[in-house]
Design a protein around this motif. Structure first.
Motif: not given
Length: 122
Positions: A5-13, A119-122
């Motif tokens: 989540k951290i990697i996703y939100w930093i890159s997407t941010g 998405r695959n983790q949910n």
């Protein structure tokens, strides 16, 4: 999962700020207009590009946006980054500035990979 989540939100941010917020705030400056003209594009192209960038950035950052729309936003940004590289390399030659869109493209790929991991983790 927390690391993902951290990697996703930093890159997407980063993509949101760099491709959505910054163009929205600077698109009508003389420097931005000169940059579009320098690459051989008409002024309306810059306006259209900013509108699509802001919409795409919002699609990536808002969780309510359907997955298919996010996929199209990622694809659109991919096309923009590759076209920016080609445009800069064609006009100015291969230099640091011409490779910068590929760096941002790499950050976007990280966002895309981690979007699908989450998405695959949910």
């Amino acid at each position: 999962m927390k690391k993902d989540k951290i990697i996703y939100w930093i890159s997407t941010g980063f993509i949101f700020l760099f491709e959505g917020v910054m163009p929205a705030l600077t698109s009508q400056t003389e420097l931005a207009k000169e940059g579009i003209a320098h690459l051989g594009y008409r002024p309306y192209f810059g306006v259209m590009l900013v509108i699509f960038k802001v919409l795409g950035a919002l699609a990536l950052i808002l969780p309510q946006v359907p997955a298919k729309v996010k996929e199209w936003a990622y694809a659109g940004f991919g096309i923009v980054f590759i076209a920016a590289f080609v445009g800069h390399a064609s006009i100015d030659g291969l230099n640091g500035m011409s490779f910068f869109p590929l760096v941002v493209f790499g950050i976007m790929i990280v966002s895309y990979i981690y979007y699908h991991k989450l998405r695959n983790q949910n």
